[in-house]
Design a protein around this motif. Structure first.
Motif: not given
Length: 339
Positions: A92, A106-111, A103, A95-96, A99
């Motif tokens: 996690d 404020r972006a969501k964690p990226t897959s 991005k 991924k955070r 992101s």
């Protein structure tokens, strides 16, 4: 031994908060500039600093470059915050972090990527590296995270764990873009969280950028470009040697600079000042230029949200080194207490 020696000296050297802040800030700027430059960012060091300080909002035709610098700066601030709070190394977190790099904060964690990624030579177009297929990425990333956490428990030296986390992330290449920047930030996170942050006084990214042939050459531990043709079982000695030698170099340079600075600041700090943590010391240094501060000053210098700043300010007031002025006013100001 060189790394440990430099670390011990810097950890115990009596630098003033203002000098600490200056050295940390300059290292952050260099890390941000050179890590993005490795990936083709066209801003100069001076231009990157102007973007970071909001002295210049943009440069004609280089909106992407400006965004990359801002995002990397924010990601580096977040890494320092996670490290300070001893946040666990997890998928996690990865991924955070990615992101923010790609991005913004404020972006969501990226897959992870859902297709094949290929690294090609920018001039010839030939394949330089073919990473694992998308179907294997999740398993390999989970294995990497488990290894890092086990290695920490087993007492493997932290610089070696950081080096191998950097290598394995870059090898798996779990995203279409931003892998190099994220790999370097993950290594920084491991070092800072586990006692090798050196107060943030160094920039490995700068030295990677100055000798890209050695950096990329050390990462390319196997002659075949396909991950499945020997990369997974390759001998990583060359990469470990490169990473350790470079870490020793930057630690020694940071130590030498700190020693040089401390000669100009002979008096030892009082006990109350030595007890302040990193963020408190940064805020304390603001008072070298002004008698009172507001929450926006703290938010800017620490790169934190207004909510988090309010929590910290309340804690520091309770700790006794800050006091609140004009308490009836919604926009509170703060000054140093008598101690």
């Amino acid at each position: 031994m060189e790394i440990e020696s430099a670390r011990a000296i810097v950890e115990n050297i009596p630098l003033s908060p203002a000098i600490e802040r200056e050295l940390r800030y300059k290292a952050r700027v260099r890390s941000t500039h050179y890590s993005t430059r490795i990936e083709g960012n066209r801003l100069t060091l001076k231009e990157a600093e102007q973007v970071i300080e909001n002295k210049k909002k943009g440069f004609h035709g280089r909106a992407r470059d400006v965004k990359e610098v801002k995002n990397y700066w924010d990601a580096l601030i977040k890494v320092e915050d996670w490290a300070e709070n001893k946040v666990e190394f997890t998928e996690d977190i990865i991924k955070r972090l990615h992101s923010i790099v790609e991005k913004g904060k404020r972006a969501k964690p990226t897959s992870y990527r859902d297709g094949q990624n290929v690294i090609r030579d920018s001039q010839s177009g030939g394949i330089v590296y073919l990473p694992p297929e998308a179907k294997d990425v999740s398993r390999l990333m989970a294995e990497m995270v488990r290894w890092v956490r086990k290695a920490e428990k087993d007492g493997i030296p932290i610089p070696i764990i950081a080096a191998l986390a950097h290598y394995q992330f870059a090898t798996i290449h779990p995203y279409y873009d931003g892998n190099g920047r994220t790999a370097r930030l993950l290594a920084t996170f491991v070092l800072q969280r586990d006692g090798y942050g050196l107060h943030g006084f160094f920039s490995m990214e700068e030295h990677h950028a100055h000798d890209l042939n050695s950096y990329y050459g050390s990462l390319a531990v196997h002659k075949h470009h396909n991950y499945y043709e020997g990369r997974a079982s390759a001998d990583l000695t060359a990469w470990i040697k490169y990473f350790m030698a470079l870490l020793s170099k930057v630690f020694t340079q940071a130590k030498d600079e700190a020693v040089k600075r401390v000669k100009k600041f002979v008096p030892r700090e009082p006990k109350e000042l030595r007890q302040l943590d990193r963020r408190a010391r940064v805020v304390f240094s603001l008072f070298s230029k002004k008698d009172k501060i507001v929450s926006s000053d703290v938010a800017q210098v620490l790169g934190l949200s207004n909510r988090m700043v309010r929590v910290l300010l309340k804690k520091w007031v309770n700790d006794g080194w800050l006091i609140v002025l004009d308490t009836a006013n919604r926009s509170r100001t703060y000054s140093l207490s008598a101690i």
